[in-house]
Design a protein around this motif. Structure first.
Motif, PDB file in Angstrom:
ATOM      1  N   LEU A  51       0.850  -1.191   0.000  1.00 17.10           N
ATOM      2  CA  LEU A  51       0.000   0.000   0.000  1.00 17.10           C
ATOM      3  C   LEU A  51       0.882   1.236   0.000  1.00 17.10           C
ATOM      4  O   LEU A  51       2.058   1.178   0.396  1.00 17.10           O
ATOM      5  CB  LEU A  51      -0.898   0.017   1.245  1.00 17.10           C
ATOM      6  CG  LEU A  51      -1.840  -1.167   1.462  1.00 17.10           C
ATOM      7  CD1 LEU A  51      -2.591  -0.991   2.771  1.00 17.10           C
ATOM      8  CD2 LEU A  51      -2.800  -1.339   0.303  1.00 17.10           C
ATOM      9  N   TRP A  52       0.330   2.354  -0.467  1.00 15.08           N
ATOM     10  CA  TRP A  52       1.065   3.610  -0.337  1.00 15.08           C
ATOM     11  C   TRP A  52       1.281   3.883   1.149  1.00 15.08           C
ATOM     12  O   TRP A  52       0.360   3.779   1.957  1.00 15.08           O
ATOM     13  CB  TRP A  52       0.302   4.762  -0.983  1.00 15.08           C
ATOM     14  CG  TRP A  52       0.112   4.652  -2.460  1.00 15.08           C
ATOM     15  CD1 TRP A  52      -1.074   4.677  -3.125  1.00 15.08           C
ATOM     16  CD2 TRP A  52       1.130   4.518  -3.458  1.00 15.08           C
ATOM     17  NE1 TRP A  52      -0.872   4.556  -4.474  1.00 15.08           N
ATOM     18  CE2 TRP A  52       0.482   4.459  -4.715  1.00 15.08           C
ATOM     19  CE3 TRP A  52       2.518   4.424  -3.427  1.00 15.08           C
ATOM     20  CZ2 TRP A  52       1.166   4.319  -5.916  1.00 15.08           C
ATOM     21  CZ3 TRP A  52       3.217   4.279  -4.623  1.00 15.08           C
ATOM     22  CH2 TRP A  52       2.550   4.233  -5.852  1.00 15.08           C
ATOM     23  N   ASN A  53       2.490   4.203   1.482  1.00 11.85           N
ATOM     24  CA  ASN A  53       2.870   4.327   2.884  1.00 11.85           C
ATOM     25  C   ASN A  53       2.114   5.442   3.607  1.00 11.85           C
ATOM     26  O   ASN A  53       1.824   5.344   4.802  1.00 11.85           O
ATOM     27  CB  ASN A  53       4.378   4.566   2.992  1.00 11.85           C
ATOM     28  CG  ASN A  53       4.913   4.240   4.360  1.00 11.85           C
ATOM     29  OD1 ASN A  53       4.408   3.358   5.037  1.00 11.85           O
ATOM     30  ND2 ASN A  53       5.942   4.957   4.787  1.00 11.85           N
ATOM     31  N   ASP A  54       1.779   6.514   2.895  1.00 10.36           N
ATOM     32  CA  ASP A  54       1.161   7.661   3.552  1.00 10.36           C
ATOM     33  C   ASP A  54      -0.362   7.589   3.629  1.00 10.36           C
ATOM     34  O   ASP A  54      -0.986   8.216   4.474  1.00 10.36           O
ATOM     35  CB  ASP A  54       1.575   8.959   2.857  1.00 10.36           C
ATOM     36  CG  ASP A  54       1.218   8.957   1.380  1.00 10.36           C
ATOM     37  OD1 ASP A  54       0.778   7.901   0.873  1.00 10.36           O
ATOM     38  OD2 ASP A  54       1.390  10.000   0.724  1.00 10.36           O
ATOM     39  N   SER A  55      -0.999   6.780   2.750  1.00 12.71           N
ATOM     40  CA  SER A  55      -2.473   6.739   2.728  1.00 12.71           C
ATOM     41  C   SER A  55      -3.055   5.358   2.953  1.00 12.71           C
ATOM     42  O   SER A  55      -4.267   5.226   3.151  1.00 12.71           O
ATOM     43  CB  SER A  55      -2.984   7.265   1.382  1.00 12.71           C
ATOM     44  OG  SER A  55      -2.596   6.379   0.329  1.00 12.71           O
ATOM     45  N   LYS A  56      -2.221   4.313   2.919  1.00 12.27           N
ATOM     46  CA  LYS A  56      -2.668   2.927   3.089  1.00 12.27           C
ATOM     47  C   LYS A  56      -3.726   2.553   2.052  1.00 12.27           C
ATOM     48  O   LYS A  56      -4.708   1.865   2.343  1.00 12.27           O
ATOM     49  CB  LYS A  56      -3.217   2.697   4.500  1.00 12.27           C
ATOM     50  CG  LYS A  56      -2.232   3.008   5.613  1.00 12.27           C
ATOM     51  CD  LYS A  56      -0.961   2.206   5.489  1.00 12.27           C
ATOM     52  CE  LYS A  56       0.015   2.523   6.615  1.00 12.27           C
ATOM     53  NZ  LYS A  56       1.303   1.801   6.449  1.00 12.27           N
ATOM     54  N   THR A  57      -3.537   3.025   0.823  1.00 14.57           N
ATOM     55  CA  THR A  57      -4.435   2.704  -0.278  1.00 14.57           C
ATOM     56  C   THR A  57      -3.612   2.187  -1.455  1.00 14.57           C
ATOM     57  O   THR A  57      -2.378   2.181  -1.424  1.00 14.57           O
ATOM     58  CB  THR A  57      -5.242   3.938  -0.725  1.00 14.57           C
ATOM     59  OG1 THR A  57      -4.331   4.939  -1.211  1.00 14.57           O
ATOM     60  CG2 THR A  57      -6.050   4.502   0.443  1.00 14.57           C
ATOM     61  N   THR A  58      -4.317   1.778  -2.531  1.00 18.38           N
ATOM     62  CA  THR A  58      -3.642   1.266  -3.727  1.00 18.38           C
ATOM     63  C   THR A  58      -4.033   2.047  -4.987  1.00 18.38           C
ATOM     64  O   THR A  58      -3.794   1.578  -6.092  1.00 18.38           O
ATOM     65  CB  THR A  58      -3.990  -0.222  -3.936  1.00 18.38           C
ATOM     66  OG1 THR A  58      -5.415  -0.353  -4.097  1.00 18.38           O
ATOM     67  CG2 THR A  58      -3.531  -1.068  -2.769  1.00 18.38           C
ATOM     68  N   GLU A  59      -4.632   3.233  -4.841  1.00 18.27           N
ATOM     69  CA  GLU A  59      -5.094   3.963  -6.019  1.00 18.27           C
ATOM     70  C   GLU A  59      -3.906   4.412  -6.880  1.00 18.27           C
ATOM     71  O   GLU A  59      -2.781   4.546  -6.399  1.00 18.27           O
ATOM     72  CB  GLU A  59      -5.947   5.172  -5.610  1.00 18.27           C
ATOM     73  CG  GLU A  59      -5.172   6.424  -5.209  1.00 18.27           C
ATOM     74  CD  GLU A  59      -4.637   6.376  -3.793  1.00 18.27           C
ATOM     75  OE1 GLU A  59      -3.967   7.337  -3.374  1.00 18.27           O
ATOM     76  OE2 GLU A  59      -4.881   5.376  -3.105  1.00 18.27           O
TER      77      GLU A  59
END
Length: 238
Positions: A51-59
């Motif tokens: 996941l993106w480290n700063d948002s915990k998303t995969t967009e």
């Protein structure tokens, strides 16, 4: 007839060349950078499991944004019925599934009879379907169960057992005993057991039959008339 020739100003040509070099360089950078994949022109997304480290998303993200990633336990795979574990790079099947051949890929197959890791429930024969473990019932929110809770005083006719108020405790139906107490639900009909609902009766030699107890009551044995009355009651009930 004069031929038409497109003339591009030197400064524009130079700018296009820089843009082309930038595009090639950035895409090569993404291609070589681990844990990130291309997701379009100047766009990237984390590899499965990250996941993106700063948002915990995969967009998808534009190339100028923060592209730092982190492995996150419990992240579902975008293609397979699998999710990440706490160990980086290690996957486990989603509840109810088993890996077919993990040495090849993360393909899975739905398998009945698997215990849910978070609930007291077993995978059923239909994919995605669950049945509560013996003694438990589902708690629903809409059409989806969100928890399992103990269900006391419930009779299980096929197993011939009853759930007790104390969690994970059962008693057999009258006349039966557990074969391996505390290990399995298997019961066996046992002659001579006192019926807890009518202590004047004991289990007979034939499964499901009851006889008048020969034990003394109030200092004397029951006479023939009392026995006949009890037998009449048994015949009417059973």
């Amino acid at each position: 007839m004069k031929s038409f020739q497109l003339r591009i100003r030197p400064d524009i040509k130079k700018g296009l060349g820089i843009l082309l070099m930038l595009t090639i360089t950035w895409h090569l950078f993404i291609g070589l950078k681990s844990r990130i994949t291309l997701a379009g022109l100047f766009m990237a997304k984390p590899e499965p499991g990250y996941l993106w480290n700063d948002s915990k998303t995969t967009e998808r993200r534009f190339f100028a944004e923060n592209l730092e990633t982190a492995w996150e336990a419990g992240t579902p795979h975008s293609e397979f019925n699998a999710q990440t574990t706490a160990s980086q790079g290690i996957w486990e099947p989603l509840p109810g599934y088993k890996f077919i051949d993990q040495s090849k890929d993360l393909s899975t197959v739905w398998t009945p009879g698997l215990l849910h890791p978070d609930f007291q429930a077993w995978s059923d024969t239909g994919e995605g379907l669950w049945i509560p473990a013996t003694g438990y019932k589902f708690v629903y929110e809409g059409d989806e169960f969100v928890a399992t809770v103990w269900d006391p005083n419930k009779r299980y006719e096929e197993l011939k057992i009853i759930s007790l108020p104390e969690q994970d405790s059962f008693i057999p139906f009258p006349g039966y005993q557990f074969v391996s107490p505390g290990k399995t639900f298997e019961v066996v009909w046992t002659p001579g057991l006192v019926n807890p609902d009518n202590t004047r009766l004991v289990s007979g030699a034939k499964e499901g039959s009851w006889e008048v107890s020969s034990r003394r009551s109030y200092g004397r044995a029951p006479n023939w008339l009392e026995k006949e009355i009890v037998r009449g009651v048994i015949y009417r009930v059973f």
